[in-house]
Design a protein around this motif. Structure first.
Motif, PDB file in Angstrom:
ATOM      1  N   LYS A   1      -7.410 -21.282  -5.551  1.00  0.00           N
ATOM      2  CA  LYS A   1      -8.097 -20.080  -6.352  1.00  0.00           C
ATOM      3  C   LYS A   1      -9.346 -20.037  -5.931  1.00  0.00           C
ATOM      4  O   LYS A   1     -10.169 -19.235  -6.537  1.00  0.00           O
ATOM      5  N   GLY A   2      -9.970 -20.832  -4.830  1.00  0.00           N
ATOM      6  CA  GLY A   2     -11.273 -20.762  -4.706  1.00  0.00           C
ATOM      7  C   GLY A   2     -12.067 -21.229  -5.733  1.00  0.00           C
ATOM      8  O   GLY A   2     -11.607 -22.145  -6.613  1.00  0.00           O
ATOM      9  N   LEU A   3     -13.298 -20.757  -5.858  1.00  0.00           N
ATOM     10  CA  LEU A   3     -14.347 -21.089  -6.845  1.00  0.00           C
ATOM     11  C   LEU A   3     -15.156 -20.066  -7.449  1.00  0.00           C
ATOM     12  O   LEU A   3     -16.259 -19.737  -7.001  1.00  0.00           O
ATOM     13  N   LYS A   4     -14.334 -19.089  -8.137  1.00  0.00           N
ATOM     14  CA  LYS A   4     -15.152 -18.095  -8.513  1.00  0.00           C
ATOM     15  C   LYS A   4     -16.386 -17.993  -9.122  1.00  0.00           C
ATOM     16  O   LYS A   4     -17.218 -17.092  -8.726  1.00  0.00           O
ATOM     17  N   GLU A   5     -16.518 -18.880  -9.901  1.00  0.00           N
ATOM     18  CA  GLU A   5     -17.985 -19.149 -10.562  1.00  0.00           C
ATOM     19  C   GLU A   5     -19.176 -19.368  -9.766  1.00  0.00           C
ATOM     20  O   GLU A   5     -20.299 -19.009  -9.997  1.00  0.00           O
TER      21      GLU A   5
ATOM     22  N   ILE B   1      -2.629 -16.947   3.635  1.00  0.00           N
ATOM     23  CA  ILE B   1      -4.138 -16.732   3.355  1.00  0.00           C
ATOM     24  C   ILE B   1      -4.473 -16.461   1.650  1.00  0.00           C
ATOM     25  O   ILE B   1      -3.951 -15.407   1.472  1.00  0.00           O
ATOM     26  N   PRO B   2      -4.824 -17.198   0.960  1.00  0.00           N
ATOM     27  CA  PRO B   2      -4.905 -17.050  -0.334  1.00  0.00           C
ATOM     28  C   PRO B   2      -5.941 -15.848  -0.882  1.00  0.00           C
ATOM     29  O   PRO B   2      -7.135 -15.991  -0.098  1.00  0.00           O
ATOM     30  N   LYS B   3      -5.414 -14.904  -1.561  1.00  0.00           N
ATOM     31  CA  LYS B   3      -6.423 -13.747  -1.411  1.00  0.00           C
ATOM     32  C   LYS B   3      -7.840 -13.931  -2.251  1.00  0.00           C
ATOM     33  O   LYS B   3      -8.767 -13.670  -1.896  1.00  0.00           O
ATOM     34  N   PRO B   4      -7.772 -15.091  -3.105  1.00  0.00           N
ATOM     35  CA  PRO B   4      -9.141 -15.280  -3.693  1.00  0.00           C
ATOM     36  C   PRO B   4     -10.190 -15.845  -2.822  1.00  0.00           C
ATOM     37  O   PRO B   4     -11.338 -15.304  -2.783  1.00  0.00           O
ATOM     38  N   LEU B   5      -9.618 -16.340  -1.556  1.00  0.00           N
ATOM     39  CA  LEU B   5     -10.479 -16.894  -0.781  1.00  0.00           C
ATOM     40  C   LEU B   5     -11.391 -15.689  -0.058  1.00  0.00           C
ATOM     41  O   LEU B   5     -12.344 -15.822   0.316  1.00  0.00           O
ATOM     42  N   LEU B   6     -10.375 -14.577   0.382  1.00  0.00           N
ATOM     43  CA  LEU B   6     -11.190 -13.520   0.996  1.00  0.00           C
ATOM     44  C   LEU B   6     -12.099 -12.861   0.229  1.00  0.00           C
ATOM     45  O   LEU B   6     -13.003 -12.386   0.441  1.00  0.00           O
ATOM     46  N   SER B   7     -11.691 -12.399  -1.243  1.00  0.00           N
ATOM     47  CA  SER B   7     -12.765 -11.970  -2.151  1.00  0.00           C
ATOM     48  C   SER B   7     -13.777 -12.742  -2.385  1.00  0.00           C
ATOM     49  O   SER B   7     -14.798 -12.028  -2.888  1.00  0.00           O
TER      50      SER B   7
ATOM     51  N   ARG C   1     -17.691 -16.125   6.959  1.00  0.00           N
ATOM     52  CA  ARG C   1     -16.513 -16.433   7.551  1.00  0.00           C
ATOM     53  C   ARG C   1     -15.644 -17.388   6.883  1.00  0.00           C
ATOM     54  O   ARG C   1     -15.987 -18.215   6.157  1.00  0.00           O
ATOM     55  N   LEU C   2     -14.068 -17.092   7.127  1.00  0.00           N
ATOM     56  CA  LEU C   2     -13.247 -18.186   6.560  1.00  0.00           C
ATOM     57  C   LEU C   2     -12.321 -18.662   7.835  1.00  0.00           C
ATOM     58  O   LEU C   2     -11.799 -18.091   8.634  1.00  0.00           O
ATOM     59  N   VAL C   3     -12.483 -20.146   7.929  1.00  0.00           N
ATOM     60  CA  VAL C   3     -11.651 -20.538   8.909  1.00  0.00           C
ATOM     61  C   VAL C   3     -10.408 -21.459   8.165  1.00  0.00           C
ATOM     62  O   VAL C   3     -10.803 -22.520   7.029  1.00  0.00           O
ATOM     63  N   ILE C   4      -9.289 -21.065   8.606  1.00  0.00           N
ATOM     64  CA  ILE C   4      -8.149 -21.584   7.757  1.00  0.00           C
ATOM     65  C   ILE C   4      -6.800 -21.951   8.806  1.00  0.00           C
ATOM     66  O   ILE C   4      -6.710 -20.769   9.312  1.00  0.00           O
ATOM     67  N   PRO C   5      -6.221 -22.813   8.641  1.00  0.00           N
ATOM     68  CA  PRO C   5      -4.885 -23.077   9.576  1.00  0.00           C
ATOM     69  C   PRO C   5      -3.843 -22.600   8.827  1.00  0.00           C
ATOM     70  O   PRO C   5      -3.726 -23.011   7.648  1.00  0.00           O
ATOM     71  N   VAL C   6      -3.289 -21.527   9.321  1.00  0.00           N
ATOM     72  CA  VAL C   6      -2.151 -20.769   8.564  1.00  0.00           C
ATOM     73  C   VAL C   6      -0.926 -21.189   9.198  1.00  0.00           C
ATOM     74  O   VAL C   6      -0.721 -20.886  10.649  1.00  0.00           O
ATOM     75  N   GLY C   7       0.257 -21.365   8.591  1.00  0.00           N
ATOM     76  CA  GLY C   7       1.493 -21.756   9.040  1.00  0.00           C
ATOM     77  C   GLY C   7       2.423 -22.669   8.421  1.00  0.00           C
ATOM     78  O   GLY C   7       1.578 -23.465   7.272  1.00  0.00           O
ATOM     79  N   GLY C   8       3.421 -23.082   8.889  1.00  0.00           N
ATOM     80  CA  GLY C   8       4.235 -24.037   8.502  1.00  0.00           C
ATOM     81  C   GLY C   8       4.043 -25.325   9.015  1.00  0.00           C
ATOM     82  O   GLY C   8       2.984 -25.984   8.963  1.00  0.00           O
ATOM     83  N   ASP C   9       4.933 -26.020   9.784  1.00  0.00           N
ATOM     84  CA  ASP C   9       4.825 -27.282  10.321  1.00  0.00           C
ATOM     85  C   ASP C   9       3.512 -27.291  11.312  1.00  0.00           C
ATOM     86  O   ASP C   9       2.947 -28.418  11.290  1.00  0.00           O
ATOM     87  N   VAL C  10       3.473 -26.104  12.118  1.00  0.00           N
ATOM     88  CA  VAL C  10       2.321 -25.898  12.980  1.00  0.00           C
ATOM     89  C   VAL C  10       1.630 -24.871  12.543  1.00  0.00           C
ATOM     90  O   VAL C  10       1.947 -24.019  12.088  1.00  0.00           O
ATOM     91  N   GLN C  11       0.194 -24.993  12.695  1.00  0.00           N
ATOM     92  CA  GLN C  11      -0.452 -23.796  12.072  1.00  0.00           C
ATOM     93  C   GLN C  11      -1.429 -23.413  13.220  1.00  0.00           C
ATOM     94  O   GLN C  11      -1.816 -24.053  14.061  1.00  0.00           O
ATOM     95  N   VAL C  12      -1.958 -21.740  13.152  1.00  0.00           N
ATOM     96  CA  VAL C  12      -2.529 -21.248  13.667  1.00  0.00           C
ATOM     97  C   VAL C  12      -3.901 -21.229  13.185  1.00  0.00           C
ATOM     98  O   VAL C  12      -4.229 -20.612  11.991  1.00  0.00           O
TER      99      VAL C  12
ATOM    100  N   THR D   1      -7.057 -19.872  12.362  1.00  0.00           N
ATOM    101  CA  THR D   1      -7.479 -18.596  11.995  1.00  0.00           C
ATOM    102  C   THR D   1      -8.713 -18.380  11.590  1.00  0.00           C
ATOM    103  O   THR D   1      -9.545 -19.016  10.503  1.00  0.00           O
ATOM    104  N   LEU D   2      -9.653 -17.270  12.027  1.00  0.00           N
ATOM    105  CA  LEU D   2     -11.123 -17.158  11.631  1.00  0.00           C
ATOM    106  C   LEU D   2     -11.217 -15.687  10.998  1.00  0.00           C
ATOM    107  O   LEU D   2     -10.578 -14.734  12.121  1.00  0.00           O
ATOM    108  N   ILE D   3     -11.393 -15.452   9.975  1.00  0.00           N
ATOM    109  CA  ILE D   3     -11.542 -13.876   9.410  1.00  0.00           C
ATOM    110  C   ILE D   3     -13.028 -13.922   9.029  1.00  0.00           C
ATOM    111  O   ILE D   3     -13.835 -14.644   8.603  1.00  0.00           O
ATOM    112  N   ILE D   4     -13.400 -12.655   9.591  1.00  0.00           N
ATOM    113  CA  ILE D   4     -14.897 -12.434   9.417  1.00  0.00           C
ATOM    114  C   ILE D   4     -14.902 -11.092   8.373  1.00  0.00           C
ATOM    115  O   ILE D   4     -14.032 -10.095   8.595  1.00  0.00           O
ATOM    116  N   ARG D   5     -15.561 -11.152   7.201  1.00  0.00           N
ATOM    117  CA  ARG D   5     -15.641 -10.222   6.284  1.00  0.00           C
ATOM    118  C   ARG D   5     -16.538  -9.086   6.802  1.00  0.00           C
ATOM    119  O   ARG D   5     -17.613  -9.245   6.905  1.00  0.00           O
TER     120      ARG D   5
END
Ligand code: SAH
Length: 213
Positions: free
Chosen positions: A139-143, A159-165, A172-183, A185-189
């Motif tokens: 959920k991230g930390l909206k407040e 990638i959880p949507k609340p983290l993007l918003s 910048r969001l840095v997040i390992p995405v995947g199942g047993d092995v994760q990629v 991932t760097l997201i820049i807004r």
């Protein structure tokens, strides 16, 4: 809670290993050189604290490999005073690295045992995150949003949507995405609805789980 010359020496060796593996950010290397990682681990693992390896901590979780911590932190491009959200407080080691970089740290942990332990432990070492939260990182930390950056330290199936918003524009969001092995991932807004995605190699984390226990 002792930090000896031996520990300091081992830490400098670890920094050398990280440089050899490609970590360049001086501030990140300095932070790792400063933090007594052995104090973040169970005593039976003391001798291994300065190897570049992940290790078990309480509640079936792990303290991330130093290279992984350095790699993720480098991607955040932390500036003094940045407001940063971490998902997965765990041992508090990554949070300590962010505190060393003079960031304002908010960190969420879903395991109550770890949350309690780390909340007591970090201030004893002089690390004072702005807020440690017992809750669900999906959920991230909206407040407290928006954040300059968000770092996820568990493997996320998506990638959880609340983290993007909850990212600032330019954030910048840095997040390992995947199942047993994760990629990693760097997201820049780039704009309100515009996100740039970079994929930066395979890693293995404990899973990001839904709902707190
Ligand atoms: N940053 C930590 C790494 C801990 S491992 C360190 O430096 O030690 C990942 C952590 O993420 C675990 O403690 C796990 O309990 C936590 N976690 C897993 N799913 C979560 C979720 N949905 N919300 C918050 N924390 C979560």
């Amino acid at each position: 809670m002792k930090d000896t010359f031996k520990h300091k020496g081992l830490r400098q060796q670890l920094v050398t290993v990280l440089i050899a593996k490609g970590i360049e950010d001086e501030a990140v290397l300095k932070a790792i050189g400063n933090i007594p990682r052995h104090l973040f681990m169970d005593s039976s693992f003391l001798d291994h604290a300065y190897q570049d390896k992940a290790f078990p901590i309480a509640a079936d979780q792990t303290i991330s490999q130093p290279y992984t911590v350095a790699f993720q932190t480098e991607l955040l491009q932390v500036k003094k005073g940045d407001k940063i959200l971490e998902i997965g407080t765990g041992s508090g080691y990554q949070a300590a690295v962010l505190c060393e970089l003079d960031a304002k740290v908010y960190s969420i942990e879903r395991q109550q045992e770890l949350f309690k332990k780390t909340s007591k432990f970090l201030p004893k070492l002089g690390y004072r995150p702005k807020k440690l939260i017992f809750g669900d990182g999906y959920k991230g930390l909206k407040e407290e949003a928006p954040f300059d950056s968000i770092i996820v330290t568990a493997g996320a199936p998506f990638i959880p949507k609340p983290l993007l918003s909850q990212l600032k524009i330019g954030g910048r969001l840095v997040i390992p995405v995947g199942g047993d092995v994760q990629v990693m991932t760097l997201i820049i807004r780039k704009g309100v609805k515009e996100f740039e995605k970079h994929e930066l190699g395979d890693f293995r984390f404990v899973p990001l789980l839904e709902d707190k226990n």
